[in-house]
Design a protein around this motif. Structure first.
Motif, PDB file in Angstrom:
ATOM      1  N   VAL A   1     -18.439 -11.163 -35.355  1.00 14.57           N
ATOM      2  CA  VAL A   1     -17.371 -11.156 -35.079  1.00 14.57           C
ATOM      3  C   VAL A   1     -16.569 -10.548 -36.177  1.00 14.57           C
ATOM      4  O   VAL A   1     -16.904 -10.707 -37.321  1.00 14.57           O
TER       5      VAL A   1
ATOM      6  N   ASP B   1     -19.260 -10.829 -30.264  1.00 11.26           N
ATOM      7  CA  ASP B   1     -18.705 -10.089 -31.222  1.00 11.26           C
ATOM      8  C   ASP B   1     -16.918 -10.218 -30.808  1.00 11.26           C
ATOM      9  O   ASP B   1     -16.247  -9.992 -31.768  1.00 11.26           O
ATOM     10  N   ASP B   2     -16.625 -10.425 -29.491  1.00  8.65           N
ATOM     11  CA  ASP B   2     -15.336 -10.469 -29.014  1.00  8.65           C
ATOM     12  C   ASP B   2     -14.699 -11.880 -28.670  1.00  8.65           C
ATOM     13  O   ASP B   2     -15.529 -12.213 -27.752  1.00  8.65           O
TER      14      ASP B   2
ATOM     15  N   GLN C   1     -22.624 -11.393 -25.223  1.00  9.39           N
ATOM     16  CA  GLN C   1     -21.199 -11.197 -25.195  1.00  9.39           C
ATOM     17  C   GLN C   1     -20.992 -11.776 -23.595  1.00  9.39           C
ATOM     18  O   GLN C   1     -19.893 -12.085 -23.072  1.00  9.39           O
TER      19      GLN C   1
ATOM     20  N   SER D   1     -12.063 -12.742 -27.385  1.00  8.30           N
ATOM     21  CA  SER D   1     -10.878 -12.862 -26.377  1.00  8.30           C
ATOM     22  C   SER D   1     -11.405 -13.945 -25.251  1.00  8.30           C
ATOM     23  O   SER D   1     -10.340 -14.583 -24.836  1.00  8.30           O
TER      24      SER D   1
END
Length: 247
Positions: free
Chosen positions: A114, A92-93, A69, A95
């Protein structure tokens, strides 16, 4: 005159970057053996600092080794990117990816951690999207909001994994009205109905696993759609290969 494809440099330290627009970086595994864990950790930190704080000329970036990440978050510092590829990793993010407002092509391999695709939904310039191994995403139908996408690959295209991606149905796909290429490798449809794909006016390329459960539909729809006719030809070629292998 023969035209060779452009070579994308593979580099493992920021000091090797020489202003190229297309690069592939190895941030978490040594390009040369014997570097050791401490050296790898230093290299990762140097890449995180480089990507998060330094403007570059890179428009096409591939992260060619394990992506955590922290490394993915650093990519948000490269707002000029038009193409991003991620090989695999425990990220996993998504954004940080959503902050890349100029991104047109996104290729996320090994995205098995994810859990939400929602961060991608505001990416208005995205036209080519590949999502591999998004097993934890509860509803891939949210992708129907990416109405500018012309090429979508969804399923399992990551080498070394034979785990199929379960997709409940395809009723959401026709909302992607500009879709020209749809590939669903390694997917298993809970609802086997393929007819929603007939509502895609510009679809010219369709790739599906040659499952027995789709076969009758594919041949039925072949008279109504060139992409299904092509799939029917693939079934026939596969049948011929199997018959030949038995003799």
């Amino acid at each position: 005159m023969n035209t060779r494809p452009e070579v994308v440099p593979l580099i493992d330290h920021p000091d090797q970057y020489a202003g190229e627009e297309r690069v592939a970086i190895v941030a978490t595994h040594a390009a040369s053996p014997g570097s050791g864990a401490a050296a790898e950790a230093r290299r990762l930190r140097s890449w995180i600092e480089f990507l998060s704080t330094r403007p570059t000329a890179i428009t096409d970036l591939r992260l060619a080794s394990r992506v955590g990440q922290g490394l993915l978050a650093a990519v948000a510092g490269q707002g000029q990117l038009r193409s991003l590829g991620v090989k695999w990793g425990p990220y996993d993010d998504l954004s940080p990816v959503a902050q890349l407002s100029s991104l047109e092509t996104l290729d996320l391999q090994g995205a098995s951690r994810v859990e939400s695709l929602t961060p991608l939904l505001g990416m208005a310039r995205l036209t080519q999207l590949t999502l591999s191994q998004v097993h934890r995403v509860p509803d891939v139908a949210v992708l129907s909001e990416l109405v500018g996408v012309t090429s979508l690959t969804l399923g399992n295209v990551s080498p070394g994994s034979d785990t199929g991606l379960t997709v409940p149905h395809l009723r959401w796909v026709p909302r992607l009205r500009q879709l020209r290429c749809l590939s669903l490798p390694g997917t298993r449809l809970v609802d086997h109905d393929l007819t929603p794909l007939l509502d895609l006016p510009d679809l010219v390329e369709l790739t599906l696993p040659l499952r027995r459960s789709y076969r009758r539909q594919v041949f039925t729809l072949a008279d109504r759609s060139p992409v299904f006719a092509s799939l029917a030809a693939e079934y026939e070629s596969y049948d011929a290969w199997r018959a030949a292998s038995r003799t």
